[in-house]
Design a protein around this motif. Structure first.
Motif, mmCIF file in Angstrom:
data_model
loop_
_atom_site.group_PDB
_atom_site.id
_atom_site.type_symbol
_atom_site.label_atom_id
_atom_site.label_comp_id
_atom_site.label_asym_id
_atom_site.label_seq_id
_atom_site.Cartn_x
_atom_site.Cartn_y
_atom_site.Cartn_z
ATOM 1 N N VAL A 150 3.546 -6.810 -1.809
ATOM 2 C CA VAL A 150 4.271 -5.239 -1.818
ATOM 3 C C VAL A 150 3.121 -4.678 -1.116
ATOM 4 O O VAL A 150 3.637 -3.841 -0.002
ATOM 5 C CB VAL A 150 4.646 -4.964 -3.121
ATOM 6 N N LEU A 151 1.743 -4.524 -1.587
ATOM 7 C CA LEU A 151 1.122 -3.527 -0.927
ATOM 8 C C LEU A 151 0.787 -3.781 0.828
ATOM 9 O O LEU A 151 0.960 -3.043 1.438
ATOM 10 C CB LEU A 151 -0.471 -3.810 -1.588
ATOM 11 N N THR A 152 0.555 -5.242 0.672
ATOM 12 C CA THR A 152 0.627 -5.694 2.251
ATOM 13 C C THR A 152 1.910 -5.204 3.080
ATOM 14 O O THR A 152 1.631 -4.486 4.261
ATOM 15 C CB THR A 152 0.249 -7.161 2.408
ATOM 16 N N ALA A 153 2.877 -5.466 2.608
ATOM 17 C CA ALA A 153 4.310 -4.978 3.322
ATOM 18 C C ALA A 153 4.145 -3.687 3.395
ATOM 19 O O ALA A 153 4.793 -3.277 4.432
ATOM 20 C CB ALA A 153 5.515 -5.472 2.298
ATOM 21 N N VAL A 154 3.802 -3.001 2.559
ATOM 22 C CA VAL A 154 3.989 -1.399 2.784
ATOM 23 C C VAL A 154 2.965 -0.982 3.860
ATOM 24 O O VAL A 154 3.317 -0.005 4.515
ATOM 25 C CB VAL A 154 3.664 -0.619 1.314
ATOM 26 N N LEU A 155 1.610 -1.574 3.825
ATOM 27 C CA LEU A 155 0.846 -1.186 4.863
ATOM 28 C C LEU A 155 1.228 -1.641 6.314
ATOM 29 O O LEU A 155 0.673 -0.882 7.280
ATOM 30 C CB LEU A 155 -0.617 -1.490 4.330
ATOM 31 N N GLN A 156 1.502 -2.824 6.325
ATOM 32 C CA GLN A 156 1.698 -3.514 7.706
ATOM 33 C C GLN A 156 3.228 -3.483 7.847
ATOM 34 O O GLN A 156 3.994 -4.354 7.197
ATOM 35 C CB GLN A 156 1.148 -5.021 7.568
ATOM 36 N N LYS A 157 3.570 -2.795 8.891
ATOM 37 C CA LYS A 157 5.137 -2.457 9.009
ATOM 38 C C LYS A 157 5.621 -4.068 9.351
ATOM 39 O O LYS A 157 6.924 -4.251 8.839
ATOM 40 C CB LYS A 157 5.191 -1.565 9.996
ATOM 41 N N ASN A 158 5.221 -4.661 10.365
ATOM 42 C CA ASN A 158 5.798 -5.957 10.831
ATOM 43 C C ASN A 158 5.597 -7.310 9.864
ATOM 44 O O ASN A 158 5.574 -8.140 10.416
ATOM 45 C CB ASN A 158 5.345 -6.276 12.289
ATOM 46 N N PHE A 159 5.226 -6.872 8.783
ATOM 47 C CA PHE A 159 4.420 -7.884 7.699
ATOM 48 C C PHE A 159 5.666 -9.351 7.814
ATOM 49 O O PHE A 159 5.388 -10.318 7.702
ATOM 50 C CB PHE A 159 4.298 -7.672 6.417
ATOM 51 N N PHE A 160 6.937 -8.821 7.726
ATOM 52 C CA PHE A 160 7.908 -9.878 7.551
ATOM 53 C C PHE A 160 8.289 -10.434 8.782
ATOM 54 O O PHE A 160 9.586 -11.205 8.540
ATOM 55 C CB PHE A 160 9.118 -9.510 6.628
ATOM 56 N N GLU A 161 8.074 -10.073 9.845
ATOM 57 C CA GLU A 161 8.719 -10.640 11.115
ATOM 58 C C GLU A 161 7.958 -12.035 11.238
ATOM 59 O O GLU A 161 6.834 -12.439 10.878
ATOM 60 C CB GLU A 161 8.043 -9.655 12.318
ATOM 61 N N THR A 162 8.859 -13.016 12.028
ATOM 62 C CA THR A 162 8.568 -14.381 12.114
ATOM 63 C C THR A 162 7.243 -14.497 12.721
ATOM 64 O O THR A 162 6.413 -15.271 12.017
ATOM 65 C CB THR A 162 9.431 -14.926 12.922
ATOM 66 N N LYS A 163 6.807 -13.840 13.637
ATOM 67 C CA LYS A 163 5.494 -13.921 14.480
ATOM 68 C C LYS A 163 4.456 -13.704 13.456
ATOM 69 O O LYS A 163 3.343 -14.401 13.340
ATOM 70 C CB LYS A 163 5.671 -12.976 15.594
ATOM 71 N N SER A 164 4.444 -12.485 12.534
ATOM 72 C CA SER A 164 3.320 -11.953 11.618
ATOM 73 C C SER A 164 3.398 -13.181 10.715
ATOM 74 O O SER A 164 2.007 -13.457 10.270
ATOM 75 C CB SER A 164 3.938 -10.525 11.405
ATOM 76 N N ILE A 165 4.417 -13.599 10.108
ATOM 77 C CA ILE A 165 4.416 -14.743 9.017
ATOM 78 C C ILE A 165 3.531 -15.813 9.745
ATOM 79 O O ILE A 165 2.693 -16.420 9.255
ATOM 80 C CB ILE A 165 5.685 -14.987 8.578
ATOM 81 N N MET A 166 3.934 -16.356 10.845
ATOM 82 C CA MET A 166 3.239 -17.427 11.431
ATOM 83 C C MET A 166 1.718 -17.303 11.590
ATOM 84 O O MET A 166 0.794 -18.163 11.336
ATOM 85 C CB MET A 166 3.892 -17.683 12.816
ATOM 86 N N ARG A 167 1.482 -15.893 12.130
ATOM 87 C CA ARG A 167 -0.007 -15.847 12.166
ATOM 88 C C ARG A 167 -0.813 -15.886 11.070
ATOM 89 O O ARG A 167 -1.722 -16.279 10.845
ATOM 90 C CB ARG A 167 -0.009 -14.376 12.748
ATOM 91 N N ASN A 168 -0.112 -15.259 9.987
ATOM 92 C CA ASN A 168 -0.725 -15.237 8.674
ATOM 93 C C ASN A 168 -0.926 -16.670 8.139
ATOM 94 O O ASN A 168 -1.927 -16.944 7.714
ATOM 95 C CB ASN A 168 0.027 -14.412 7.816
ATOM 96 N N ILE A 169 0.038 -17.447 8.227
ATOM 97 C CA ILE A 169 -0.163 -18.595 7.561
ATOM 98 C C ILE A 169 -1.278 -19.457 8.424
ATOM 99 O O ILE A 169 -1.949 -20.076 7.822
ATOM 100 C CB ILE A 169 1.247 -19.551 7.793
ATOM 101 N N ASN A 170 -1.413 -19.425 9.839
ATOM 102 C CA ASN A 170 -2.357 -20.075 10.556
ATOM 103 C C ASN A 170 -3.602 -19.451 10.012
ATOM 104 O O ASN A 170 -4.632 -20.256 9.777
ATOM 105 C CB ASN A 170 -2.110 -19.764 11.949
ATOM 106 N N ALA A 171 -3.918 -18.052 9.681
ATOM 107 C CA ALA A 171 -5.123 -17.456 9.238
ATOM 108 C C ALA A 171 -5.323 -17.827 7.740
ATOM 109 O O ALA A 171 -6.617 -18.109 7.412
ATOM 110 C CB ALA A 171 -5.010 -15.767 9.347
ATOM 111 N N PHE A 172 -4.488 -18.271 6.956
ATOM 112 C CA PHE A 172 -5.053 -18.446 5.665
ATOM 113 C C PHE A 172 -5.071 -19.865 5.470
ATOM 114 O O PHE A 172 -5.494 -20.460 4.327
ATOM 115 C CB PHE A 172 -3.633 -18.024 4.590
ATOM 116 N N ALA A 173 -4.290 -20.752 6.101
ATOM 117 C CA ALA A 173 -4.337 -22.330 5.941
ATOM 118 C C ALA A 173 -5.724 -22.901 5.492
ATOM 119 O O ALA A 173 -5.524 -23.609 4.600
ATOM 120 C CB ALA A 173 -3.836 -23.030 7.264
#
Lengths: 341, 505
Positions: free
Chosen positions: A31-54
């Motif tokens: 929730v915090l991240t979604a509030v702070l990062q506006k485009n958190f739920f966009e496909t591109k952003s999600i894909m980038r996050n998954i790559n960063a966290f993997a």
């Protein structure tokens, strides 16, 4: 069966699980991240996050297996580095087939690393902290021997472990899939499937038994040393998956790139509710722990905290998270643990 | 048919003789009771049979063959199951996972959990209907854990089942269903060895009875032929020697009440305990092993945070919820396990002796070494601690001298109540006499009060002015000066009724 189990006090049963606090924390972080990062739920952003966290997610799941068995792996970062070096050492840029050899050899090396760690702690009875601390330098030494400076070659198709688009010239299928599915997610799912399969076998059960009470397990006729070796080998499989991802991403090997992951993977497992004493916790929740840790970094970044304080705040949040989950576990089990005799 | 025949089994632990020629016979389909005072060798023999210890001498024949097991697992594979006093469950696994642990069956690729659950449910159903086998073991009460432990042993389908005090943690209804299961097993041909301190249980369930004293079997009864006579059994347990009564002059020396304890409760371990301790008195705590004596000592020393208790020292209300509070009020515990709780074995005698000072009092910035050394020398003189100097590590001292250091470190502070938990454990006879001599002198001279717990009942009988007998967390009797004798103490410990000689539930 399931419905019967949850009868009556269903919610209480769920909230009283130690994992519940980790789950709650993850929701808060999201929730915090979604509030702070506006485009958190966009496909591109999600894909980038998954790559960063993997990488952290994979290494943390392996670490959780070892911790559950009553051990600890201080060599997982070095093992990851070593595997990237092995992969890029074997691969020749002009020989596409060398990629296959590299994968096979790296896989065998991964198993060997696990066996050595497990042998040291299981049969030689060296405390895991010391055994794996020592092997971490051996892995690092070999990695530096193979690749004194970051670099190396990789075959052209290896990028598939980072992005399916790497193969879009081969078939349109990869191009379509690559648009929405990051390979990192496939690797993570493979990791989950691995543990799902292990947990259905005796080995899975015995990992909990050995970690929970080594003597009782031994008296019940379990070959505890063998179980410890298996735990380290399973851990190596996760590290191997992470190595594939890294080489796919960078196309090179680096003898020091895994170093920060060792302690972060332990922290992730603990945040995910895996007890350091062993035997208690859940491998899938190491995934949750790794997500929480990764999101902490994101939140700090997006919360406009001055760069100089980011590390400090990150450390503080990790401590709060661990202390919180430990306090939660203590509170939910205290009543049962009044010692007798 | 004899399932088991143990002949002339001997076992020493260090210099202590645990078994000196013990015999035991177990017959098919019969329940054999083992009885004896603390340290008479019952548990040791049980563990030897189950493969946990190796005997020093003697022969064990199982199913007609002489056997020698190297570990409990070998014995288990041959059909000897044992339920230990200290539990051997994995707390993080569920009940059914524990019951089948090490014995899982497979169905295709994965484990056959359905069969395992069914098997476990059947066994648990017999022992404690309604217990959810999906619960994890750490969620259980001690009694339920004991039942799972028994279930685990039974699930392996043993020919010989050894139950070492299985009922200590159980409630009465649970005991009844355990007995029912034991009878069923016996009827199917299993030989069972049953140890219990509760005389009525042994008399109710057992077909044969073997009584141990000082590491030997002194009597064997077959209840088919012999009468069930509690008096006779107690007589065998205690032996016939008459104790010479030691003149107790407490009546003259004991003063006013020093410590008064009212309605002390802690969990299910200590139940509603009240007593008074007078000035210059040695009050003993007796009873069978593990009836809450050590917990009571720990409670008085302030080790249990959620203890409920009305305590008064010299008519001043005090709380016993932290060790620091107890010590500041002059209540000091000399722990039983000096290696673990009382000493820093690798530190010098000197630092061990001054340690409480550093902890309890306000200190100057630098430790006044000279002054403390003088005080320590005085203490070693008083206690006659034999050491090669103040700076040698405590671990180099003999057991008796180590124990003196444990006591000595409190001597510079003012002690009102000294709690001694098995002070003579593991020290030789000479040192034991020295130690008790010193304590008695100190008590008579200064009016210090002592609460003494000793696992050896002889020590209690010899030195105590009064003796409280504990049974399952209660104080069941207080023996006054002239009543104190070994026989009375054991009779009270076993809860044998004075008048009828029958065991009381």
């Amino acid at each position: 069966m399931k419905s019967g189990k949850l009868r009556g006090s269903g919610i209480r049963r769920i909230t009283s699980k130690p994992e519940f606090s980790s789950f709650l924390m993850l929701v808060i972080m999201l929730v915090l991240t979604a509030v702070l990062q506006k485009n958190f739920f966009e496909t591109k952003s999600i894909m980038r996050n998954i790559n960063a966290f993997a990488p952290l997610i994979l290494v943390a799941m392996g670490q959780a297996v070892v911790i559950l068995s009553g051990g600890l792996d201080l060599s997982s970062g070095s093992a990851l580095s070593l595997l990237t070096c092995v992969l890029t050492f074997v691969m020749k840029k002009n020989d596409p087939a060398s990629g296959v050899y590299a994968i096979i050899i790296a896989f065998l090396v991964a198993i060997l690393l696990g066996v050595i760690n497990g042998f040291g702690t299981g049969y030689l009875r060296i405390p895991p902290v010391i055994a794996t601390f020592a092997t971490s330098f051996i892995w690092l030494g070999i990695a530096l021997f193979l690749r004194p400076t970051p670099g190396g070659e990789s075959v052209w198709w290896f990028g598939v472990f980072y992005d399916f688009n790497a193969l879009k010239d081969v078939s349109g299928f990869f191009g379509t899939v690559g648009a929405f599915l990051p390979p990192a997610l496939v690797l993570i799912l493979a990791g989950c499937l691995l543990w799902f399969m292990v947990s259905k076998t005796r080995t899975g059960r015995y990992i909990y038994a050995v970690g929970g009470n080594n003597d009782s397990a031994y008296e019940s006729g379990i070959k505890t040393a063998k179980v410890q070796i298996l735990a380290y080998v399973i851990n190596s499989m996760y590290i191997f998956l992470a190595a594939l991802f890294f080489v796919g991403q960078t196309g090179s090997g680096d003898a020091r790139m895994g170093d920060p992951l060792t302690l972060r993977s332990i922290a992730a497992a603990v945040v995910g509710g895996v007890a350091l004493a062993g035997g208690r916790g859940n491998v899938y929740f190491a995934l949750v722990g790794a997500l929480i840790l990764s999101l902490v970094n994101k939140i700090i970044f997006f919360a406009d905290i001055p760069y100089a304080y980011q590390t400090l705040v990150g450390g503080a949040i990790v401590i709060i998270a661990i202390a919180g989950s430990q306090a939660y576990i203590t509170a939910s089990t205290r009543t049962k643990e009044i010692k007798i005799g | 048919m004899n399932i088991l025949e143990a002949k002339n089994v001997r076992k020493n632990f260090g210099g202590v003789v645990a078994l000196s020629g013990a015999n035991l016979t177990c017959r098919e389909g019969r329940i054999t009771g083992l009885l004896g005072a603390n340290g008479s060798g019952k548990s040791t023999l049980s563990k030897i049979i189950a493969g946990a210890y190796a005997p020093d001498a003697g022969e064990i024949a199982y199913l007609g063959k002489v056997v020698r097991y190297r570990n409990p697992y070998e014995a288990k594979k041959q059909g000897i199951g044992m339920v230990y006093q200290n539990l051997s469950l994995v707390a993080e696994l569920t009940i059914w996972q524990n019951i089948v642990l090490g014995d899982e069956t497979r169905k295709g690729y994965s484990l056959d959990d359905k069969a395992a659950k069914k098997k476990s449910a059947e066994i648990v159903q017999k022992l404690l209907p309604g217990l959810d086998i999906d619960k994890k073991v750490y969620e259980l009460t001690p009694g339920e854990m004991q039942i799972v432990e028994i279930g685990k042993a039974v699930s392996a389908k043993p020919r010989l089942l050894i139950l070492d005090e299985p009922t200590a943690a159980l409630e009465e209804a649970q005991v009844k269903s355990l007995f029912k299961l034991m009878r069923e097993l016996a009827a199917s041909g299993v030989a069972i060895v049953f140890t219990s301190h509760r005389l009525w249980e042994v008399m109710e369930i057992c077909d044969d009875l073997t009584i141990f004293r000082n590491g030997q079997n002194v009597a064997s009864l077959d209840f088919d032929k012999d009468e069930k006579d509690a008096r006779e059994i107690v007589f065998h347990i205690t032996g016939s020697q008459k104790e010479t009564a030691i003149a107790k002059n407490c009546a003259q020396t004991c003063g006013d009440t020093r410590l008064s304890i009212g309605s002390l409760n802690f969990g299910t371990v200590l139940k509603n305990i009240s007593f008074d301790l007078r000035k210059g008195e040695i009050l003993g705590i007796g009873g069978l092993a593990g009836q809450g004596q050590q917990e009571l000592m720990l409670a008085l020393a302030g080790n249990f945070r959620n203890l409920s208790c009305d305590a008064k020292i010299d008519d001043k209300k005090i709380k016993l919820t932290k060790p620091g509070k107890a010590i500041r009020n002059g209540i000091v515990l000399v722990p039983g396990d000096r290696e673990v709780e009382g000493l820093f074995p690798r530190h010098s005698v000197f630092s061990n002796l001054i340690f409480p000072k550093l902890g309890m009092k306000r200190q100057s910035l630098f430790i006044p070494r000279k002054q403390y050394r003088k005080e320590c020398e005085r203490i070693t003189d008083i206690l006659a601690i034999k050491a090669a100097g103040l700076d040698v590590p405590v671990s180099t001292l003999s057991g008796g001298n180590q124990q003196k250091v444990v006591i000595g470190k409190w001597l510079t502070s003012e002690i009102k109540v000294l709690l001694l938990s098995d002070p003579a454990k593991g020290i030789d006879v000479g040192a034991k006499m020295d130690l008790y001599d010193y304590i008695v002198k100190e008590v008579r001279g200064t009016g210090m009060s002592v609460i003494l717990y000793a696992s050896d009942i002889k020590e209690l009988v010899e030195f105590c002015d009064r003796l409280m007998i504990m049974y399952e967390g209660n104080i069941v009797r207080i023996l006054e000066t002239d009543e104190i004798s070994e026989e009375n103490a054991i009779r009270a410990s076993m809860c044998v009724d004075e008048g009828s000689g029958e065991p009381v539930k």
